[in-house]
Scaffold this motif. Structure first.
Motif, PDB file in Angstrom:
ATOM      1  N   ASN A 577      -3.281   1.929   2.908  1.00 30.61           N
ATOM      2  CA  ASN A 577      -3.202   0.888   1.762  1.00 30.61           C
ATOM      3  C   ASN A 577      -1.683   0.234   1.582  1.00 30.61           C
ATOM      4  O   ASN A 577      -1.609  -1.020   1.290  1.00 30.61           O
ATOM      5  CB  ASN A 577      -3.533   1.651   0.612  1.00 30.61           C
ATOM      6  N   PHE A 578      -0.631   1.024   2.027  1.00 27.59           N
ATOM      7  CA  PHE A 578       0.570   0.330   1.821  1.00 27.59           C
ATOM      8  C   PHE A 578       0.986  -0.629   2.878  1.00 27.59           C
ATOM      9  O   PHE A 578       1.939  -1.348   3.044  1.00 27.59           O
ATOM     10  CB  PHE A 578       1.665   1.473   2.189  1.00 27.59           C
ATOM     11  N   LEU A 579      -0.004  -0.865   4.120  1.00 31.56           N
ATOM     12  CA  LEU A 579       0.184  -1.782   4.750  1.00 31.56           C
ATOM     13  C   LEU A 579      -0.395  -2.974   4.546  1.00 31.56           C
ATOM     14  O   LEU A 579      -0.303  -4.032   5.371  1.00 31.56           O
ATOM     15  CB  LEU A 579      -0.455  -1.262   6.254  1.00 31.56           C
ATOM     16  N   HIS A 580      -1.135  -3.291   3.482  1.00 27.65           N
ATOM     17  CA  HIS A 580      -1.817  -4.543   3.122  1.00 27.65           C
ATOM     18  C   HIS A 580      -1.358  -4.889   1.831  1.00 27.65           C
ATOM     19  O   HIS A 580      -0.742  -3.949   1.042  1.00 27.65           O
ATOM     20  CB  HIS A 580      -3.395  -4.085   3.137  1.00 27.65           C
ATOM     21  N   ASN A 581      -1.361  -6.467   1.291  1.00 28.89           N
ATOM     22  CA  ASN A 581      -1.168  -6.697   0.160  1.00 28.89           C
ATOM     23  C   ASN A 581      -1.679  -6.393  -1.028  1.00 28.89           C
ATOM     24  O   ASN A 581      -1.098  -6.809  -1.948  1.00 28.89           O
ATOM     25  CB  ASN A 581      -0.703  -8.278   0.319  1.00 28.89           C
ATOM     26  N   GLN A 582      -3.006  -5.941  -1.036  1.00 28.43           N
ATOM     27  CA  GLN A 582      -3.869  -5.359  -2.191  1.00 28.43           C
ATOM     28  C   GLN A 582      -4.096  -6.556  -3.185  1.00 28.43           C
ATOM     29  O   GLN A 582      -3.824  -6.653  -4.535  1.00 28.43           O
ATOM     30  CB  GLN A 582      -2.810  -4.209  -3.035  1.00 28.43           C
ATOM     31  N   SER A 583      -4.348  -7.849  -2.711  1.00 31.95           N
ATOM     32  CA  SER A 583      -4.396  -9.046  -3.452  1.00 31.95           C
ATOM     33  C   SER A 583      -5.725  -8.779  -4.436  1.00 31.95           C
ATOM     34  O   SER A 583      -5.655  -9.264  -5.557  1.00 31.95           O
ATOM     35  CB  SER A 583      -4.452 -10.222  -2.487  1.00 31.95           C
ATOM     36  N   SER A 584      -6.586  -8.241  -3.727  1.00 30.68           N
ATOM     37  CA  SER A 584      -7.891  -8.134  -4.579  1.00 30.68           C
ATOM     38  C   SER A 584      -7.482  -7.145  -5.956  1.00 30.68           C
ATOM     39  O   SER A 584      -8.189  -7.478  -7.089  1.00 30.68           O
ATOM     40  CB  SER A 584      -8.953  -7.042  -3.721  1.00 30.68           C
ATOM     41  N   LEU A 585      -6.628  -6.305  -5.884  1.00 35.13           N
ATOM     42  CA  LEU A 585      -6.419  -5.543  -7.165  1.00 35.13           C
ATOM     43  C   LEU A 585      -5.680  -6.414  -8.068  1.00 35.13           C
ATOM     44  O   LEU A 585      -5.692  -6.452  -9.403  1.00 35.13           O
ATOM     45  CB  LEU A 585      -5.251  -4.261  -6.643  1.00 35.13           C
ATOM     46  N   LEU A 586      -4.904  -7.389  -7.353  1.00 33.99           N
ATOM     47  CA  LEU A 586      -4.037  -8.391  -8.510  1.00 33.99           C
ATOM     48  C   LEU A 586      -4.726  -9.252  -9.124  1.00 33.99           C
ATOM     49  O   LEU A 586      -4.790  -9.703 -10.426  1.00 33.99           O
ATOM     50  CB  LEU A 586      -2.920  -9.052  -7.835  1.00 33.99           C
TER      51      LEU A 586
END
Length: 608
Positions: A577-586
């Motif tokens: 997960n730390f390797l991705h920008n997590q835009s869906s969470l934002l």
């Protein structure tokens, strides 16, 4: 992995029906609930001498009559809290007594004072224990704060394992400390009787001292009264006792009072007779032990047990804070999370909150115990005064059998507690003024929390809330970042819901990317409408939320509900997960606060 670490640190979960096994017998309860009061013997007498030394060492004989005054106050408090135990057998102590008899705000003053005081209990006890260790090993002085923080973490973990387990561990150090001090006092008195201690070391009782004043004596008395902190803990923690809980609690309170009186008297007398002068880096108990035994095994045994009980005295806070928090949370004055039991049937949220707050306090004050003790003591005597006053009102109102005797006991306790509180404010105002600031703030926060819970309840109640508007249809908005299996999975799910329409939304940063994506989309999903939004400032959130607001406004006119369906892929390993920008969470975080928008995540699990 995290679950395995948790199991290692706090143990396997306990079933709810094992709650009865977590109750304490008198022997364990005395250790876990009296450690705070008993440990104050290690610094209470010292606080008296610290005040008297401002006049001269010759004034130390005044510590004897001051100690008598402290013992009178102790007797009044023990008798008073014994009555509270039987009058309010379900616990809650000063908070419940004050709220029931004096009103909500006095109850909140008592409850707020005690919450802060239990945090101070942990900070003061651990800091004092660290001082005892560094007195024996001066090279550790520079690491006081780090050592104290480590001890708080260990105590927090120990209490998360459960009440009986922590009590089993703590019983041995507490009783070893009591044994060590009785040996110290016994040998010290024997040396005095046999003439091994020269009488020239101290000033005879009654010697006139120039510069002594009532103000100094009252200040010393107030400082010595810090030895009585923790007396109220048993009345707060009655639910932790085995049945019959009130009887067992009352017997434990009497045992604690007796031990405290004997140890406090003995240390005060030895400090006076030996002519001990308080020093910055060596405690009074350490000096008495060195004078009595020299620097041998018994000296280190006393220092070791003193350090242990001072540190473990913090456990009184860990026992009483969560139960007081439960009472306040049940009355909706603090978050409800404090009412939940953890895996080991303890109120783990209260335990963790107490540990974190104590660490912050130790760091803020750099582990200097003397700066915390006055604030700590005044935080105890305010609830002392309110609880005794509450009991006075109760006896006058109810007039039960023998109420006159009970009234006299509580009146005495209330009067002396009030005097000590006033003396603290008069003599140590520079150190305790913050109480006058944080108490109103805490009470205001309590009322705001209560108001919020009442507003939520009123809005959620079927009989009072507004009638729901019928939903005629559904419009689904799907944010897309490309043509992938993740997006395909989300579109297939959206189609299965048979909405009125599906709108895919693509946010482009470049005009060329926008046109290319539109062409690819027409070939891939010609039956799903695509809306492309150009972001001038490379933000996904702003254009997307603006578009959703526009769709929601139009849909609301037709009683349609807008659902934002967010595609999200789930990596096989957590660290990925730390390797991705997590835009869906934002996106989800920003859209959750839109009033008429439903936000749903459609996960797509990766296999490698």
């Amino acid at each position: 992995m995290l679950s395995s670490i948790k199991r290692f640190l706090i143990g396997r979960p306990l079933k709810s029906d094992a709650l009865g096994e977590q109750k304490l017998n008198k022997k364990k309860a005395l250790a876990i609930l009296s450690s705070d009061a008993l440990s104050s013997v290690a610094y209470g007498p010292e606080q008296i001498l610290i005040v008297l030394i401002t006049v001269s060492a010759a004034a130390f004989w005044y510590s004897i009559p001051i100690a008598v005054g402290v013992l009178i106050l102790l007797t009044a408090l023990i008798l008073s809290y014994r009555q509270i135990i039987f009058a309010y057998p379900h616990g809650g102590g000063a908070y419940v007594v004050s709220k029931t008899n004096l009103g909500t705000n006095p109850g909140l003053i008592a409850g707020g004072s005690l919450l802060v005081d239990y945090i101070l209990t942990v900070a003061v006890s651990v800091s004092a224990g660290t001082d005892a260790i560094t007195s024996a090993f001066p090279e550790l002085h520079d690491h006081n704060v780090s050592i104290a923080v480590v001890f708080v973490v260990l105590l927090t973990l120990l209490n998360l394992r459960g009440v009986t387990e922590s009590a089993s561990v703590l019983a041995y150090p507490v009783y070893l400390f009591v044994l060590a001090l009785f040996i110290l006092i016994g040998v010290g008195l024997y040396n005095i009787v046999t003439g091994e201690v020269p009488p020239e070391l101290h000033t005879p009782v009654g010697t006139p001292i120039a510069g002594i004043s009532l103000f100094i004596l009252l200040r010393a008395f107030a400082s010595g009264s810090s030895a009585l902190t923790g007396v109220e803990a048993i009345s707060n923690a009655i639910p932790n006792f085995k049945d019959p809980a009130p009887n067992n609690a009352a017997k434990t309170l009497a045992a604690m009072g007796t031990l405290l009186a004997l140890l406090f008297s003995g240390i005060v007398y030895l400090a006076y007779y030996y002519g001990i002068t308080p020093l910055a880096e060596v405690t009074v108990v350490s000096q008495i032990a060195e004078e009595t035994f020299g620097r041998n095994f018994m000296y280190f045994f006393i220092q070791g047990t003193t350090a242990l009980i001072l540190i473990l005295a913090a456990n009184t806070g860990y026992s009483a804070f969560p139960l007081l928090a439960v009472n306040l949370a049940n009355d909706k004055f603090i978050p409800r999370m404090f009412t939940f039991r953890g895996d080991r049937l303890g109120y783990s949220n209260g335990i963790i909150a107490l540990g974190l707050a104590s660490i912050l306090l130790i760091i803020a004050f750099k582990g200097h115990t003397e700066q915390l003790i006055p604030l700590y003591a005044v935080g105890v005597f305010i609830p002392f005064t309110l609880s005794q006053t509450g009991m006075i009102v109760k006896w006058i109102r109810e007039k039960p059998k023998g109420w006159v005797t009970k009234l006299i006991i509580n009146s005495t306790g209330a009067l002396i507690s009030f005097i000590v509180t006033i003396v603290f404010f008069l003599t140590k105002f520079a150190q305790v003024w913050s109480v006058l600031v944080f108490l109103p703030i805490i009470i205001y926060i309590f009322h705001r929390i209560r108001k919020h819970y009442e507003a939520v309840g009123d809005q959620l109640r079927i009989t009072t809330c507004e009638p729901s508007t019928p939903i005629e249809g559904n419009v689904i908005v799907v944010p897309v970042s490309g043509i992938t299996h993740v997006v395909e999975n989300s579109l297939n799910y959206a189609k299965s819901l048979n909405p009125e329409r599906i709108i895919a939304v693509y946010v482009a940063f470049e005009r060329g990317d926008e046109r290319k994506f539109e062409e690819k989309w027409k070939q891939w999903q010609p039956d799903v409408r695509l809306v492309t939004l150009h972001s001038h400032y490379r933000s996904i959130i702003q254009p997307l939320t603006k578009f959703v607001d526009t769709v929601e406004h139009k849909a609301n006119e037709s009683n349609y509900r807008v659902t934002v369906l967010i595609p999200q892929f789930i990596p096989k390993k957590g660290w990925h997960n730390f390797l991705h920008n997590q835009s869906s969470l934002l996106i989800r975080a920003f859209l959750l606060y839109r009033r008429n928008v439903v936000v749903t995540t459609v996960p797509y699990h990766l296999k490698k």
